[in-house]
Design an enzyme around this catalytic site. Structure first.
Site, PDB file in Angstrom:
ATOM      1  N   GLY A 156       0.857  -1.189   0.000  1.00  0.00           N
ATOM      2  CA  GLY A 156       0.000   0.000   0.000  1.00  0.00           C
ATOM      3  C   GLY A 156       0.890   1.235   0.000  1.00  0.00           C
ATOM      4  O   GLY A 156       2.073   1.167  -0.361  1.00  0.00           O
ATOM      5  N   ARG A 157       0.324   2.351   0.477  1.00  0.00           N
ATOM      6  CA  ARG A 157       1.064   3.620   0.419  1.00  0.00           C
ATOM      7  C   ARG A 157       2.358   3.557   1.227  1.00  0.00           C
ATOM      8  O   ARG A 157       3.404   4.030   0.779  1.00  0.00           O
ATOM      9  CB  ARG A 157       0.174   4.750   0.957  1.00  0.00           C
ATOM     10  CG  ARG A 157      -0.987   5.057   0.030  1.00  0.00           C
ATOM     11  CD  ARG A 157      -2.079   5.830   0.748  1.00  0.00           C
ATOM     12  NE  ARG A 157      -2.806   4.953   1.668  1.00  0.00           N
ATOM     13  CZ  ARG A 157      -4.111   5.008   1.884  1.00  0.00           C
ATOM     14  NH1 ARG A 157      -4.842   5.913   1.293  1.00  0.00           N
ATOM     15  NH2 ARG A 157      -4.702   4.172   2.729  1.00  0.00           N
ATOM     16  N   ILE A 158       2.300   2.938   2.428  1.00  0.00           N
ATOM     17  CA  ILE A 158       3.506   2.909   3.271  1.00  0.00           C
ATOM     18  C   ILE A 158       4.540   1.949   2.666  1.00  0.00           C
ATOM     19  O   ILE A 158       5.736   2.265   2.597  1.00  0.00           O
ATOM     20  CB  ILE A 158       3.150   2.518   4.720  1.00  0.00           C
ATOM     21  CG1 ILE A 158       2.208   3.573   5.312  1.00  0.00           C
ATOM     22  CG2 ILE A 158       4.412   2.359   5.574  1.00  0.00           C
ATOM     23  CD1 ILE A 158       1.564   3.183   6.642  1.00  0.00           C
ATOM     24  N   ILE A 238       6.122  -3.487  11.039  1.00  0.00           N
ATOM     25  CA  ILE A 238       5.537  -2.199  11.450  1.00  0.00           C
ATOM     26  C   ILE A 238       4.039  -2.207  11.136  1.00  0.00           C
ATOM     27  O   ILE A 238       3.414  -1.146  11.095  1.00  0.00           O
ATOM     28  CB  ILE A 238       6.210  -0.989  10.748  1.00  0.00           C
ATOM     29  CG1 ILE A 238       6.163  -1.122   9.220  1.00  0.00           C
ATOM     30  CG2 ILE A 238       7.625  -0.791  11.233  1.00  0.00           C
ATOM     31  CD1 ILE A 238       6.435   0.182   8.497  1.00  0.00           C
ATOM     32  N   ARG A 240       0.953  -4.708  12.238  1.00  0.00           N
ATOM     33  CA  ARG A 240       0.109  -4.893  13.416  1.00  0.00           C
ATOM     34  C   ARG A 240       0.592  -6.136  14.136  1.00  0.00           C
ATOM     35  O   ARG A 240       1.100  -7.065  13.502  1.00  0.00           O
ATOM     36  CB  ARG A 240      -1.356  -5.138  13.005  1.00  0.00           C
ATOM     37  CG  ARG A 240      -2.177  -3.888  12.797  1.00  0.00           C
ATOM     38  CD  ARG A 240      -2.475  -3.188  14.120  1.00  0.00           C
ATOM     39  NE  ARG A 240      -3.282  -1.996  13.948  1.00  0.00           N
ATOM     40  CZ  ARG A 240      -2.818  -0.778  13.664  1.00  0.00           C
ATOM     41  NH1 ARG A 240      -1.532  -0.570  13.503  1.00  0.00           N
ATOM     42  NH2 ARG A 240      -3.645   0.245  13.557  1.00  0.00           N
ATOM     43  N   GLU A 269      -0.282  -6.416  22.379  1.00  0.00           N
ATOM     44  CA  GLU A 269       0.391  -5.234  22.936  1.00  0.00           C
ATOM     45  C   GLU A 269      -0.589  -4.419  23.794  1.00  0.00           C
ATOM     46  O   GLU A 269      -1.790  -4.446  23.529  1.00  0.00           O
ATOM     47  CB  GLU A 269       0.984  -4.365  21.813  1.00  0.00           C
ATOM     48  CG  GLU A 269      -0.035  -3.756  20.890  1.00  0.00           C
ATOM     49  CD  GLU A 269       0.609  -2.988  19.729  1.00  0.00           C
ATOM     50  OE1 GLU A 269       1.500  -3.514  19.052  1.00  0.00           O
ATOM     51  OE2 GLU A 269       0.176  -1.838  19.522  1.00  0.00           O
ATOM     52  N   HIS A 287       5.295   0.689  19.339  1.00  0.00           N
ATOM     53  CA  HIS A 287       4.265   1.141  18.380  1.00  0.00           C
ATOM     54  C   HIS A 287       4.364   2.657  18.147  1.00  0.00           C
ATOM     55  O   HIS A 287       3.423   3.400  18.419  1.00  0.00           O
ATOM     56  CB  HIS A 287       2.863   0.749  18.873  1.00  0.00           C
ATOM     57  CG  HIS A 287       1.856   0.669  17.765  1.00  0.00           C
ATOM     58  ND1 HIS A 287       0.804  -0.218  17.760  1.00  0.00           N
ATOM     59  CD2 HIS A 287       1.728   1.387  16.610  1.00  0.00           C
ATOM     60  CE1 HIS A 287       0.074  -0.051  16.665  1.00  0.00           C
ATOM     61  NE2 HIS A 287       0.621   0.927  15.949  1.00  0.00           N
ATOM     62  N   ILE A 288       5.514   3.065  17.610  1.00  0.00           N
ATOM     63  CA  ILE A 288       5.766   4.512  17.445  1.00  0.00           C
ATOM     64  C   ILE A 288       6.053   4.902  15.991  1.00  0.00           C
ATOM     65  O   ILE A 288       6.605   5.973  15.737  1.00  0.00           O
ATOM     66  CB  ILE A 288       6.953   4.982  18.333  1.00  0.00           C
ATOM     67  CG1 ILE A 288       8.222   4.153  18.059  1.00  0.00           C
ATOM     68  CG2 ILE A 288       6.584   4.951  19.808  1.00  0.00           C
ATOM     69  CD1 ILE A 288       9.500   4.759  18.641  1.00  0.00           C
TER      70      ILE A 288
HETATM   71  C1  GLV Z   1      -0.811   3.034  13.592  1.00  0.00           C
HETATM   72  O1  GLV Z   1      -0.484   1.919  13.824  1.00  0.00           O
HETATM   73  C2  GLV Z   1      -1.880   3.369  12.699  1.00  0.00           C
HETATM   74  O2  GLV Z   1      -2.603   2.467  12.259  1.00  0.00           O
HETATM   75  O3  GLV Z   1      -2.044   4.553  12.414  1.00  0.00           O
END
Ligand code: GLV
Length: 327
Positions: A156-158, A238, A240, A269, A287-288
């Site tokens: 996806g975008r990320i 990164i 979930r 978490e 989760h940052i």
């Molecule tokens: C962070 O994990 C988000 O989904 O924005």
């Protein structure tokens, strides 16, 4: 006419609350308490909207107990805390916070990859513990990043942002696996080639996970997938918690069946699998990935825009179930 009531379920920027107060009667959570489901239901009764952060589960039980609710606005791009079909069935709008965090999260994905491959935290702990008494030729020798093969699962975008950083910035060969293949122009822009999941796991030096969490993506990486990876490879999550079987990963790391992992998200978490806390070859962050001040502000603003947009003007910015708006 009295203002609609809105709940802000977690502590957030005062400016975001002030914007909501221009339009709504707002109840906040100044202590940033983690409410039980019963407490959340209690707070939500009589509210037309709720600002959530991804920690609050909105499901059929909550919705049935809170019939006044019209919109749930998540300050997160992921929305696995929402039962969207249950919301749609009850005419409740769901919104998330896409786009505003894409580049920041891709930056972090790359940072975690670099830290993991180059053993940044492990070597820092060694130094802080006073164990550095001499230089040695193989001290914290890690894996190569530039020129290596980057495998991205979830384009996806990320994922595309990470691909561009790898291909253009670090001369990496980028392969990706996704439910659907990207258009050729987008593949060219990302300099990324499509691969089957098994081929990607077998050939990538660094595997980065950026898939949304769904029942289908649960344990996308488990013992069988880890067994396909190179013993020199790293795994970065990164996406979930629950996308990786954390117990299987901890075992693979301990037995050096893969070189290292970088994890920003965890099954269950903020609890972290205890075995992950004792293996040295893993970089752990709480989760940052989207946590820069400007990006977190933009995410909060977008959630506010959605609440105001829908409850005041009937036009949310980023609806997940737009059929509710049209109904
Ligand atoms: C962070 O994990 C988000 O989904 O924005």
């Amino acid at each position: 006419m009295s203002k609609p009531k809105v709940l802000v379920a977690r502590a957030v920027f005062p400016e975001a609350i002030a914007r909501l107060e221009e339009h709504f009667e707002v109840e906040t959570n100044p202590d940033d308490a983690l409410w039980s489901k019963a407490q959340l239901i209690g707070k939500l009764k009589g509210k037309a909207g709720v600002f959530t952060t991804g920690s609050e589960r909105i499901d059929a039980e909550v919705l049935d107990a809170c019939p006044d609710l019209r919109i749930c606005a998540n300050m997160a791009v992921g929305y696995n805390n929402f039962d969207v079909p249950a919301m749609t069935a009850r005419g409740v709008l769901a919104t998330n916070a896409p786009d505003v965090l894409t580049e920041t999260t891709a930056d972090f994905g790359f940072a975690l990859l670099m830290a993991t491959a180059r053993r940044l935290t492990e070597s820092e702990h060694f130094l802080r513990a006073g164990k550095w008494t001499k230089w040695s030729y193989d001290m914290f020798a890690g894996g190569e990043v530039h020129g290596s093969t980057l495998g991205i699962i979830g384009m996806g975008r990320i994922g595309q942002g990470i691909a561009k950083r790898g291909a253009h910035g670090f001369g990496m060969k980028v392969i990706y696996h996704n439910r659907s293949r990207l258009a050729p122009a987008l593949e060219a822009e990302c300099k990324a080639g499509y691969a089957g999941k098994e081929e990607l796991l077998k050939t990538a030096d660094h595997v980065v996970l950026v898939v949304p969490y769904t029942p289908e993506s649960h344990h996308t990486i488990g013992a069988a997938e880890l067994a396909l990876m190179k013993p020199t490879a790293t795994l970065i999550n990164i996406a979930r918690g629950g996308i990786v079987d954390d117990a299987a990963l901890a075992a693979a790391l301990r037995e050096k069946r893969i070189a290292a992992a970088g994890l920003d998200v965890f099954e269950g978490e903020p609890q972290v699998h205890p075995d992950l806390l004792t293996v040295p070859n893993v970089v752990l962050t709480p989760h940052i990935a989207s946590a820069t001040v400007p990006t977190r502000r933009a995410m909060a603003d977008l959630a506010v825009d959605n609440l105001v947009g829908y409850l005041v003007h009937g036009e949310p910015k980023t609806p997940l179930n737009p059929e509710v708006v049209k109904a």
